[in-house]
Design a protein around this motif. Structure first.
Motif, PDB file in Angstrom:
ATOM      1  N   ASN A  97       0.855  -1.174   0.000  1.00 60.62           N
ATOM      2  CA  ASN A  97       0.000   0.000   0.000  1.00 60.62           C
ATOM      3  C   ASN A  97       0.894   1.227   0.000  1.00 60.62           C
ATOM      4  OD1 ASN A  97       0.195   1.114   2.974  1.00 60.62           O
ATOM      5  ND2 ASN A  97       0.040  -1.111   3.124  1.00 60.62           N
ATOM      6  N   GLU A  98       0.382   2.322  -0.525  1.00 56.91           N
ATOM      7  CA  GLU A  98       1.219   3.498  -0.709  1.00 56.91           C
ATOM      8  C   GLU A  98       1.745   4.052   0.609  1.00 56.91           C
ATOM      9  OE1 GLU A  98      -0.924   6.332  -2.976  1.00 56.91           O
ATOM     10  OE2 GLU A  98      -0.956   5.126  -4.795  1.00 56.91           O
ATOM     11  N   GLU A  99       0.948   3.923   1.684  1.00 60.84           N
ATOM     12  CA  GLU A  99       1.381   4.497   2.949  1.00 60.84           C
ATOM     13  C   GLU A  99       2.637   3.806   3.482  1.00 60.84           C
ATOM     14  OE1 GLU A  99      -1.719   3.849   2.183  1.00 60.84           O
ATOM     15  OE2 GLU A  99      -2.583   5.861   2.169  1.00 60.84           O
ATOM     16  N   ILE A 100       2.640   2.474   3.478  1.00 56.65           N
ATOM     17  CA  ILE A 100       3.808   1.762   3.976  1.00 56.65           C
ATOM     18  C   ILE A 100       4.978   1.950   3.023  1.00 56.65           C
ATOM     19  CG2 ILE A 100       4.754  -0.538   4.473  1.00 56.65           C
ATOM     20  CD1 ILE A 100       2.202  -1.309   5.740  1.00 56.65           C
ATOM     21  N   TRP A 101       4.701   2.062   1.745  1.00 57.20           N
ATOM     22  CA  TRP A 101       5.785   2.250   0.794  1.00 57.20           C
ATOM     23  C   TRP A 101       6.475   3.602   0.958  1.00 57.20           C
ATOM     24  CZ3 TRP A 101       3.478  -0.052  -4.355  1.00 57.20           C
ATOM     25  CH2 TRP A 101       3.526  -1.453  -4.271  1.00 57.20           C
ATOM     26  N   PHE A 141      -0.237  -1.094  11.034  1.00 57.02           N
ATOM     27  CA  PHE A 141       0.501   0.088  10.588  1.00 57.02           C
ATOM     28  C   PHE A 141      -0.258   1.360  10.953  1.00 57.02           C
ATOM     29  CE2 PHE A 141       1.402   3.202   7.152  1.00 57.02           C
ATOM     30  CZ  PHE A 141       2.747   3.397   7.404  1.00 57.02           C
ATOM     31  N   GLN A 142      -1.569   1.368  10.735  1.00 53.00           N
ATOM     32  CA  GLN A 142      -2.384   2.529  11.115  1.00 53.00           C
ATOM     33  C   GLN A 142      -2.233   2.833  12.603  1.00 53.00           C
ATOM     34  OE1 GLN A 142      -6.290   1.191   9.742  1.00 53.00           O
ATOM     35  NE2 GLN A 142      -6.357   2.938   8.331  1.00 53.00           N
ATOM     36  N   TRP A 143      -2.367   1.787  13.414  1.00 47.88           N
ATOM     37  CA  TRP A 143      -2.291   1.968  14.865  1.00 47.88           C
ATOM     38  C   TRP A 143      -0.928   2.525  15.270  1.00 47.88           C
ATOM     39  CZ3 TRP A 143       0.909   0.333  18.688  1.00 47.88           C
ATOM     40  CH2 TRP A 143       0.477   0.509  20.000  1.00 47.88           C
ATOM     41  N   HIS A 144       0.141   1.951  14.733  1.00 50.80           N
ATOM     42  CA  HIS A 144       1.493   2.360  15.128  1.00 50.80           C
ATOM     43  C   HIS A 144       1.771   3.799  14.709  1.00 50.80           C
ATOM     44  CE1 HIS A 144       5.806   1.883  15.972  1.00 50.80           C
ATOM     45  NE2 HIS A 144       5.997   2.571  14.849  1.00 50.80           N
ATOM     46  N   VAL A 145       1.412   4.169  13.502  1.00 46.25           N
ATOM     47  CA  VAL A 145       1.680   5.526  13.023  1.00 46.25           C
ATOM     48  C   VAL A 145       0.846   6.537  13.788  1.00 46.25           C
ATOM     49  CG1 VAL A 145       1.473   7.053  11.026  1.00 46.25           C
ATOM     50  CG2 VAL A 145       2.455   4.784  10.751  1.00 46.25           C
ATOM     51  N   VAL A 171      -3.261   9.309  10.820  1.00 43.50           N
ATOM     52  CA  VAL A 171      -3.872   8.021  10.546  1.00 43.50           C
ATOM     53  C   VAL A 171      -3.941   7.785   9.039  1.00 43.50           C
ATOM     54  CG1 VAL A 171      -5.907   6.565  10.868  1.00 43.50           C
ATOM     55  CG2 VAL A 171      -5.277   8.233  12.624  1.00 43.50           C
ATOM     56  N   PRO A 172      -3.200   6.798   8.518  1.00 37.71           N
ATOM     57  CA  PRO A 172      -3.316   6.459   7.096  1.00 37.71           C
ATOM     58  C   PRO A 172      -4.738   5.977   6.780  1.00 37.71           C
ATOM     59  CG  PRO A 172      -1.394   5.419   8.103  1.00 37.71           C
ATOM     60  CD  PRO A 172      -2.220   5.977   9.215  1.00 37.71           C
ATOM     61  N   GLU A 173      -5.282   6.423   5.672  1.00 38.61           N
ATOM     62  CA  GLU A 173      -6.624   6.019   5.269  1.00 38.61           C
ATOM     63  C   GLU A 173      -6.527   4.978   4.151  1.00 38.61           C
ATOM     64  OE1 GLU A 173      -9.262   6.925   6.797  1.00 38.61           O
ATOM     65  OE2 GLU A 173      -8.394   8.495   8.071  1.00 38.61           O
ATOM     66  N   TYR A 174      -7.427   3.976   4.217  1.00 33.01           N
ATOM     67  CA  TYR A 174      -7.466   2.946   3.182  1.00 33.01           C
ATOM     68  C   TYR A 174      -8.859   2.900   2.574  1.00 33.01           C
ATOM     69  CZ  TYR A 174      -3.247   1.477   5.581  1.00 33.01           C
ATOM     70  OH  TYR A 174      -2.019   1.445   6.170  1.00 33.01           O
TER      71      TYR A 174
END
Length: 360
Positions: A290-294, A346-350, A357-360
């Motif tokens: 996903n773009e956020e983790i990338w 990943f959302q929780w950690h960030v 909060v990264p959105e999916y």
């Protein structure tokens, strides 16, 4: 005079009230919304090294650190949080991993349990591990439940080979011969689909194992490994060094893998530089794609076999963390389920560490 003083006092109180409201509003107006506790990477816990038995435990800084002004001002009084040689230190699981008391870890555990309940008919069909690599905080779910590791175990194999290279037992330009009659077959990787009798350097073998999950490459170097191993069996070597029981059915669990990922992270720029910084970053990205983790670099290894979908890795976000997902059950869309659970972590950690909060 008294009336004038009273008016000034009232004005001052009003100003203080307005100021406090502004501060509160500013704190809550971070990306992602919500009121988060300020993240302190040095809060609460850190890795404490026990030099007597060369193990590490997670200890509470409030009780383990001497709270006096000299200890605070002089770094030499602080307990060393990063071992100088990751191969000499072995983190050990304790019951706090499965039963955390820290509010943040409790929240993460509840969040991930909800994900398991959503996708798996049985809770023990998924095991999860998390470690904040700055604070040493660890959380597991079914942490002692064994699941077949499949190709995710190739991470351990390559870490051990990297250590043998450092010990002089292998050289990166040593030649390894592929024997189609003896080595595992497969349809991916240069070695498995290459000609019988072809020779590859150890460096080429490592790249094929980690980037392509090449079974032939894995088998070829493990045959050579068995020849030089005092146990004459590479699985026994792995179990002795990493405190696992991999030889028994090629099974692993989060309690075993989390310490290995910590070891990998600690040696990312030394012993494991090649495999961490070059090869693992390209291994099976579809699981957490996903773009956020990338936007962050990450290093991981995945594995699938007989309904087992596994992913072990380290995410190099601003505040790095390690994760373990091991699942079984052959549920529909299982790879996508593991991906969704990984994104949820990943959302929780960030959100905790960076305030968005990264959105999916």
């Amino acid at each position: 005079m008294k009336i004038e003083f009273k008016k000034r006092l009232e004005r001052l109180s009003a100003l203080l009230l307005i100021l406090s409201i502004c501060v509160w509003t500013s704190a809550c107006a971070r990306p992602g919304g919500g009121s988060l506790r300020s993240y302190d990477p040095n809060r609460g816990r850190q890795i404490i090294v026990n030099q007597t038995d060369q193990t590490t435990t997670v200890a509470n800084m409030a009780t383990e650190t001497t709270l006096n002004s000299s200890a605070t001002e002089d770094p030499s009084h602080m307990t060393e949080a990063e071992p100088s040689d990751p191969k000499q230190i072995q983190l050990k699981a304790d019951e706090s991993w499965e039963k955390p008391t820290d509010p943040d870890l409790i929240d993460l555990q509840m969040t991930m349990r909800a994900e398991i309940d959503k996708y798996f008919p049985k809770g023990d069909m998924a095991t999860i591990g998390y470690m904040n690599l700055e604070t040493g905080d660890v959380m597991t779910i079914n942490g002692n439940t064994d699941i077949r590791a499949a190709s995710a175990a190739k991470l351990l194999i390559c870490m051990y080979i990297a250590e043998m290279i450092e010990e002089g037992k292998f050289q990166l330009d040593d030649k390894i011969k592929y024997n189609a009659a003896l080595d595992w077959d497969g349809d991916i990787g240069e070695v498995s689909i290459g000609p019988d009798g072809a020779q590859y350097t150890v460096k080429e073998i490592l790249r094929n194992i980690l980037v392509y999950s090449d079974n032939g490459a894995t088998s070829a170097i493990c045959r050579r490994w068995d020849q030089i191993s005092p146990n004459r069996k590479f699985e026994k070597d792995i179990d002795q060094r990493y405190q696992t029981h991999y030889e028994n059915g090629h099974n692993l669990n989060p309690n075993e893998v989390i310490p290995i990922l910590k070891r990998l992270y600690d040696g990312r720029n030394t012993t494991y530089d090649l495999i961490f910084n070059e090869y693992l970053s390209y291994a099976g990205n579809n699981y957490i794609a996903n773009e956020e983790i990338w936007t962050y670099r990450f290093a991981h290894k995945t594995g699938t076999a007989f309904g087992n979908i596994n992913d072990f890795g380290v995410v190099l976000s601003k505040h790095p963390y390690a994760y373990v997902f091991m699942t079984t059950g052959e549920i529909p869309g299982q790879i996508e389920v593991v991906s969704r659970m990984s994104k949820r972590m990943f959302q929780w950690h960030v959100k905790l560490t960076e305030g968005w909060v990264p959105e999916y």
